[in-house]
Write a protein that holds these residues in place. Sequence first.
Motif, PDB file in Angstrom:
ATOM      1  N   VAL A 116      99.148  65.893  59.231  1.00  0.00           N
ATOM      2  CA  VAL A 116      97.595  65.642  60.335  1.00  0.00           C
ATOM      3  C   VAL A 116      97.560  63.889  60.536  1.00  0.00           C
ATOM      4  O   VAL A 116      98.348  63.369  60.352  1.00  0.00           O
ATOM      5  CB  VAL A 116      96.546  65.481  58.982  1.00  0.00           C
ATOM      6  N   MET A 117      97.001  63.609  61.520  1.00  0.00           N
ATOM      7  CA  MET A 117      96.974  62.346  61.745  1.00  0.00           C
ATOM      8  C   MET A 117      96.991  61.708  61.286  1.00  0.00           C
ATOM      9  O   MET A 117      95.879  61.368  59.959  1.00  0.00           O
ATOM     10  CB  MET A 117      96.321  61.480  63.174  1.00  0.00           C
ATOM     11  N   GLU A 118      97.841  60.010  60.549  1.00  0.00           N
ATOM     12  CA  GLU A 118      97.269  59.216  59.655  1.00  0.00           C
ATOM     13  C   GLU A 118      95.420  58.578  59.701  1.00  0.00           C
ATOM     14  O   GLU A 118      95.360  57.990  58.744  1.00  0.00           O
ATOM     15  CB  GLU A 118      98.150  58.252  60.009  1.00  0.00           C
ATOM     16  N   ALA A 119      95.472  58.435  60.554  1.00  0.00           N
ATOM     17  CA  ALA A 119      94.426  56.954  61.365  1.00  0.00           C
ATOM     18  C   ALA A 119      92.681  58.288  60.771  1.00  0.00           C
ATOM     19  O   ALA A 119      91.914  57.762  60.023  1.00  0.00           O
ATOM     20  CB  ALA A 119      94.233  57.447  62.688  1.00  0.00           C
ATOM     21  N   GLU A 120      92.780  59.482  60.717  1.00  0.00           N
ATOM     22  CA  GLU A 120      92.273  60.717  60.383  1.00  0.00           C
ATOM     23  C   GLU A 120      91.437  60.572  58.552  1.00  0.00           C
ATOM     24  O   GLU A 120      90.955  60.985  58.981  1.00  0.00           O
ATOM     25  CB  GLU A 120      92.624  62.421  61.236  1.00  0.00           C
ATOM     26  N   LEU A 121      93.088  60.850  58.516  1.00  0.00           N
ATOM     27  CA  LEU A 121      93.410  61.711  56.498  1.00  0.00           C
ATOM     28  C   LEU A 121      92.304  59.430  56.241  1.00  0.00           C
ATOM     29  O   LEU A 121      91.791  59.789  55.296  1.00  0.00           O
ATOM     30  CB  LEU A 121      94.821  61.072  56.140  1.00  0.00           C
ATOM     31  N   GLN A 122      93.310  59.080  56.704  1.00  0.00           N
ATOM     32  CA  GLN A 122      92.445  57.318  55.968  1.00  0.00           C
ATOM     33  C   GLN A 122      90.902  57.318  56.691  1.00  0.00           C
ATOM     34  O   GLN A 122      89.939  57.159  55.624  1.00  0.00           O
ATOM     35  CB  GLN A 122      93.190  55.704  56.881  1.00  0.00           C
ATOM     36  N   ALA A 124      88.389  59.872  56.527  1.00  0.00           N
ATOM     37  CA  ALA A 124      88.281  61.302  55.774  1.00  0.00           C
ATOM     38  C   ALA A 124      88.013  60.203  54.585  1.00  0.00           C
ATOM     39  O   ALA A 124      86.996  60.719  53.524  1.00  0.00           O
ATOM     40  CB  ALA A 124      88.686  62.012  55.499  1.00  0.00           C
ATOM     41  N   LEU A 125      89.477  59.817  54.244  1.00  0.00           N
ATOM     42  CA  LEU A 125      89.730  59.111  52.269  1.00  0.00           C
ATOM     43  C   LEU A 125      88.482  58.012  52.343  1.00  0.00           C
ATOM     44  O   LEU A 125      87.671  58.244  51.315  1.00  0.00           O
ATOM     45  CB  LEU A 125      90.865  58.870  52.381  1.00  0.00           C
ATOM     46  N   LYS A 126      88.208  57.125  53.360  1.00  0.00           N
ATOM     47  CA  LYS A 126      86.697  56.016  53.558  1.00  0.00           C
ATOM     48  C   LYS A 126      85.404  56.604  53.556  1.00  0.00           C
ATOM     49  O   LYS A 126      84.461  55.757  52.952  1.00  0.00           O
ATOM     50  CB  LYS A 126      87.392  55.108  54.255  1.00  0.00           C
ATOM     51  N   GLU A 127      85.377  57.067  54.475  1.00  0.00           N
ATOM     52  CA  GLU A 127      83.760  57.696  54.347  1.00  0.00           C
ATOM     53  C   GLU A 127      83.202  58.684  54.151  1.00  0.00           C
ATOM     54  O   GLU A 127      82.113  58.911  53.496  1.00  0.00           O
ATOM     55  CB  GLU A 127      83.779  57.764  55.865  1.00  0.00           C
ATOM     56  N   ALA A 128      84.061  59.691  53.058  1.00  0.00           N
ATOM     57  CA  ALA A 128      83.562  60.485  52.033  1.00  0.00           C
ATOM     58  C   ALA A 128      83.238  60.102  50.960  1.00  0.00           C
ATOM     59  O   ALA A 128      83.706  59.410  50.191  1.00  0.00           O
ATOM     60  CB  ALA A 128      84.648  61.712  51.965  1.00  0.00           C
ATOM     61  N   PRO A 129      81.801  61.064  50.831  1.00  0.00           N
ATOM     62  CA  PRO A 129      81.018  62.308  51.311  1.00  0.00           C
ATOM     63  C   PRO A 129      80.711  61.618  52.644  1.00  0.00           C
ATOM     64  O   PRO A 129      79.521  60.567  52.294  1.00  0.00           O
ATOM     65  CB  PRO A 129      80.280  62.915  50.068  1.00  0.00           C
ATOM     66  N   SER A 130      80.680  62.097  53.701  1.00  0.00           N
ATOM     67  CA  SER A 130      79.096  62.153  54.160  1.00  0.00           C
ATOM     68  C   SER A 130      78.942  63.516  54.901  1.00  0.00           C
ATOM     69  O   SER A 130      79.415  64.714  54.262  1.00  0.00           O
ATOM     70  CB  SER A 130      79.968  61.466  55.861  1.00  0.00           C
ATOM     71  N   TRP A 144     100.184  65.896  51.368  1.00  0.00           N
ATOM     72  CA  TRP A 144      99.852  65.005  53.036  1.00  0.00           C
ATOM     73  C   TRP A 144     101.193  64.932  53.970  1.00  0.00           C
ATOM     74  O   TRP A 144     102.172  64.451  53.180  1.00  0.00           O
ATOM     75  CB  TRP A 144      99.266  63.770  52.548  1.00  0.00           C
ATOM     76  N   GLU A 145     101.396  65.098  55.187  1.00  0.00           N
ATOM     77  CA  GLU A 145     102.344  64.630  56.110  1.00  0.00           C
ATOM     78  C   GLU A 145     101.699  63.865  57.065  1.00  0.00           C
ATOM     79  O   GLU A 145     101.033  64.202  58.207  1.00  0.00           O
ATOM     80  CB  GLU A 145     103.470  66.161  56.528  1.00  0.00           C
ATOM     81  N   THR A 146     101.713  62.800  57.367  1.00  0.00           N
ATOM     82  CA  THR A 146     100.525  62.213  58.064  1.00  0.00           C
ATOM     83  C   THR A 146     101.486  61.566  59.411  1.00  0.00           C
ATOM     84  O   THR A 146     102.570  61.076  59.449  1.00  0.00           O
ATOM     85  CB  THR A 146      99.712  60.512  57.937  1.00  0.00           C
ATOM     86  N   TYR A 147     100.663  61.271  60.313  1.00  0.00           N
ATOM     87  CA  TYR A 147     101.477  60.982  62.295  1.00  0.00           C
ATOM     88  C   TYR A 147     100.804  59.934  62.370  1.00  0.00           C
ATOM     89  O   TYR A 147      99.728  59.867  62.630  1.00  0.00           O
ATOM     90  CB  TYR A 147     101.587  61.289  62.890  1.00  0.00           C
ATOM     91  N   PRO A 148     101.328  58.363  62.544  1.00  0.00           N
ATOM     92  CA  PRO A 148     100.863  57.503  63.129  1.00  0.00           C
ATOM     93  C   PRO A 148     100.877  57.250  64.327  1.00  0.00           C
ATOM     94  O   PRO A 148     101.232  57.475  64.936  1.00  0.00           O
ATOM     95  CB  PRO A 148     101.570  55.805  62.952  1.00  0.00           C
ATOM     96  N   PRO A 149      99.628  56.591  65.046  1.00  0.00           N
ATOM     97  CA  PRO A 149      99.012  56.665  66.503  1.00  0.00           C
ATOM     98  C   PRO A 149      99.653  55.627  67.624  1.00  0.00           C
ATOM     99  O   PRO A 149     100.120  56.285  68.383  1.00  0.00           O
ATOM    100  CB  PRO A 149      97.790  55.720  66.533  1.00  0.00           C
ATOM    101  N   ASP A 150     100.498  54.318  67.267  1.00  0.00           N
ATOM    102  CA  ASP A 150     101.846  53.877  68.316  1.00  0.00           C
ATOM    103  C   ASP A 150     102.695  54.383  67.707  1.00  0.00           C
ATOM    104  O   ASP A 150     103.512  53.681  67.866  1.00  0.00           O
ATOM    105  CB  ASP A 150     100.947  52.653  67.584  1.00  0.00           C
TER     106      ASP A 150
END
Length: 271
Positions: A116-122, A124-130, A144-150
């Motif tokens: 999953v993209m790193e930005a998505e994981l961050q 989700a971890l920050k906003e949950a529960p939502s 997790w295996e994450t991918y940076p945006p830039d």
Amino acid sequence: MIHHLNCGSMMKLDATYDGPPPLNAVCHCLLVETERDGLVLIETGLGTDDVQRPQDSLAPEWVELAQPELRPAETALRQIEQLGYTASDVRHIALTHLDVDHCGGLPDFPEARVHVMEAELQAALKEAPSRRYRPAHWAHGPRWETYPPDGTGDEWAGFAGVRQLTGVQADLRLVPLGGHSAGHAGITVRDGEQWLLHAGDAYFYHQEIAVDAAHSHPLLDVVQLSAQVDESLRIANQARLREAATGGAGEERIRVLNAHDPWTYRSFTGA
Ligand SMILES: [Zn+2]
């Protein structure tokens, strides 16, 4: 071999033009049988906990909006077992994003590596529960295996920053497609002589990426507009998807699909 699975029927929809029958929105997932990487699951739909105990893992507002049918037989795990496999045969899961109806099945496959993209994981971890992100879906501690945006991704079919999935030998790539959520991406997989591009929630209705008279679906658009984080990026990515669907990648055709359009799902499965 690629199996198209519906891992969660939801609200009933009418098409915006004459012809197609009314159908329930789906959670369109792909199960890829690979030579050397075991099973790769693209999207999970809803999981067994979601359908058995929705009050524990899903937000009531989301249930009211999406009207999921919550059928155990539709979970990815049960369908994979029907094909003669077990949960541990799924070695990789690639996710477009972490909304409940995309990652709900994660707890059913605790051994899989989750891309999953790193930005998505961050986010989700920050906003949950939502309404969109529920901690129950990653309480088991996914690998997790994450991918940076830039990063140094490749150009592919007009998309930038495209990455081959880490540790996977089959042709499977993450295609950044922002707008719907903080780190939304598409996933592309080779299917013989063509590519399938699973665009997740980058668009909700096939007519949105039609060449002529493009338009959204009034009911699905309520979800699309309430969930988006960057409208102009979302619309720019829809234009790019429209071009990919008609122009392909070099000589190769690209078939674009999304998560919830039941008519697109039917075009692959006939059901
Ligand atoms: Zn969705």
